[in-house]
Design an enzyme around this catalytic site. Structure first.
Site, short mmCIF file in Angstrom:
data_model
loop_
_atom_site.label_atom_id
_atom_site.label_comp_id
_atom_site.label_asym_id
_atom_site.label_seq_id
_atom_site.Cartn_x
_atom_site.Cartn_y
_atom_site.Cartn_z
N LYS A 122 0.82 -1.23 0.00
CA LYS A 122 0.00 0.00 0.00
C LYS A 122 0.85 1.27 0.00
O LYS A 122 0.61 2.19 -0.77
CB LYS A 122 -0.91 0.03 1.24
CG LYS A 122 -2.04 -0.96 1.23
CD LYS A 122 -2.96 -0.77 2.43
CE LYS A 122 -2.34 -1.18 3.74
NZ LYS A 122 -2.17 -2.64 3.89
N THR A 123 1.84 1.31 0.91
CA THR A 123 2.64 2.53 1.05
C THR A 123 3.43 2.82 -0.22
O THR A 123 3.46 3.96 -0.71
CB THR A 123 3.59 2.40 2.26
OG1 THR A 123 2.81 2.22 3.43
CG2 THR A 123 4.46 3.64 2.42
N GLU A 166 -3.82 6.11 1.42
CA GLU A 166 -3.53 4.71 1.76
C GLU A 166 -4.66 4.21 2.66
O GLU A 166 -4.92 4.79 3.72
CB GLU A 166 -2.19 4.63 2.48
CG GLU A 166 -1.77 3.23 2.83
CD GLU A 166 -0.35 3.17 3.37
OE1 GLU A 166 -0.08 2.24 4.13
OE2 GLU A 166 0.48 4.04 3.03
#
Length: 461
Positions: A122-123, A166
């Protein structure tokens, strides 16, 4: 300007735990919109200093007076109900809202909230998409889960309708948001302390996909069978991407790795050649992350020249296979990987680099995860030449599971009789052991979501 009418009933907003990754970003956005923000946190940090610099009063420790003046108190999930500021808010009849709920309200202020979710990546992917939008002069608002040097922090306040966010599945907090676009990178067995079963995780993602409006966009990983089932739950347009699965809208082919393990690859759209891309982060998993970003940017009409430049510029978010320095010719890296799938991806990325021997220093994260995925952890960690296991980082848990780091060491050595994995209790002892044993051209990688990140600095100092 985003539509903030629904929030205008709160002129003064007090935030408990304001220094957190997400909370600090929310505070900066609200401050930019003209709200009066105060906050508190238990210790000073880079985030609290940055907030002070933009005119937000942050108290280290409790500040009951700021609570009394607030129209609403926003608190992070870590804050307990007996916190003195929470108690004061209750006594004064001031409404309190948990961070994810309040962030959900903020997503509804934007016409275009882009949520990046999935168990892993995600990051990195949020960072990639953010840099592409910045490169293309889209002036996005951004919230990412780690420090990103190009925006000098974990958030960016823009003046467009784009909010790149996110979105984490833990405790189903992503169900509080109102996305226009979703990227779903993968669905894996994690956070079983909350979800209990993998089936419950999959159900949470189905609910999440159902949040999309009919004119929204869903982008899914075509190499992940669990993701491929999601488009049937929405009327939004859906796009798939992959490497192994060529029956997708966007796929990568002709993949080559340089000596740093950085990939170069061709992207095809519906079978037609689109462009060659080069990354400055290692690993096949990052090709998949980049493909999701390319799919999204293409759908948004971002020119490929901007995408190419932005992806090449991206050298990784903080603690994502991050190079820390060299010790006697040995390279030291630090990575946030704390799930077997992430560890496996890191070990595969490592194999594309040129080096002598690899040393992994792993700090298991939470007792429940270590217990539930013990065999998977062991099978992922045997891919490194030398394995050191530190004490389990408890995070939010007590050890009611009867699990120890020695259990993981025993499991690794049982699976691979030649491995000789070892448990080392103290950081100082670990640093001394590494200094005595690593050789020139070796690679050390510290892995985990806890305090293991300090080992690299201790080695270099």
């Amino acid at each position: 300007m985003p539509h903030i009418e629904s929030l205008k009933k709160y002129k003064n907003i007090h935030m408990i735990g304001i220094g957190g990754v997400s909370m600090s970003g929310i505070a900066a956005i609200l401050n930019n919109w003209g709200f009066h923000i105060t906050g508190s946190d238990w210790c000073e940090s880079e985030n609290t200093k940055k907030l002070n610099n933009i005119g937000i009063t942050v108290s280290i420790g409790h500040n009951i007076e700021n609570v009394k003046k607030a129209d609403v108190v926003v608190y992070s999930a870590a804050i307990k109900m007996d916190d003195p500021e929470m108690v004061e808010a209750k006594n004064c009849g001031i409404p309190t809202i948990e961070r994810a709920d309040f962030l959900g309200d903020i997503t509804r202020c934007f016409k275009d909230t882009i949520c990046i979710s999935g168990t892993h990546g995600k990051t990195t992917t949020t960072s990639m998409v953010s840099l592409c939008f910045i490169e293309a002069l889209q002036d996005p608002n951004i919230q990412v889960g780690a420090f990103l040097k190009q925006i000098d922090g974990n958030y960016r306040v823009g003046n467009s309708e784009h909010f790149i966010l996110e979105a984490c599945e833990y405790v189903e907090s992503f169900l509080k948001f109102s996305p226009k676009t979703e990227i779903i990178l993968n669905i894996d067995n994690d956070h079983l302390d909350y979800f209990k079963t993998f089936d419950n995780i999959k159900k949470a993602f189905v609910k999440y996909v159902k949040l999309l409006p009919s004119d929204g966009l869903l982008i899914v990983n075509g190499d992940d069978q669990n993701c491929l089932e999601l488009p049937k739950y929405t009327n939004a347009k859906s796009i798939s991407y992959g490497i192994l699965n060529k029956n997708v809208d966007f796929y990568a082919d002709n993949i080559l790795f340089d000596n740093d393990g950085f990939p170069e690859f061709d992207v095809y759209i519906n079978g037609k050649y689109y462009e060659k891309f080069k990354l400055s982060v290692p690993g096949t998993h990052n090709i998949l992350n980049a493909l999701s970003c390319i799919s999204l940017c293409y759908s948004y009409g971002v020119d490929k020249s901007y995408i190419k430049v932005a992806l090449k510029k991206f050298t990784g978010a903080h603690r994502r296979f991050e190079f820390k320095g060299k010790l006697n010719g040995c390279s030291i890296y630090d990575d946030y990987g704390h799930h077997p799938t992430e560890i496996l991806a890191t070990s595969k990325a490592l194999k594309n680099k040129k080096y002598n021997k690899s040393w992994v220093v792993f700090q298991p994260h939470t007792y429940s995860r270590t217990k539930n995925l013990l065999d998977d952890f062991a099978n992922a960690l045997i891919n490194f030449d030398n394995v050191i296991i530190l004490d389990i980082y408890a995070a939010r848990e007590k050890n009611v599971y009867g699990i120890t780091s020695q259990d993981l060491v025993n499991k690794i050595n049982y699976i691979d009789k030649n491995k000789n994995a070892r448990y080392i209790k103290s950081f100082d002892e670990c640093v001394c052991f590494l200094k005595e044993n690593v050789k020139k051209d070796d690679i050390i990688i510290t892995l985990g979501a806890g305090t293991v990140t300090e080992i690299g600095s201790l080695l270099l100092n």
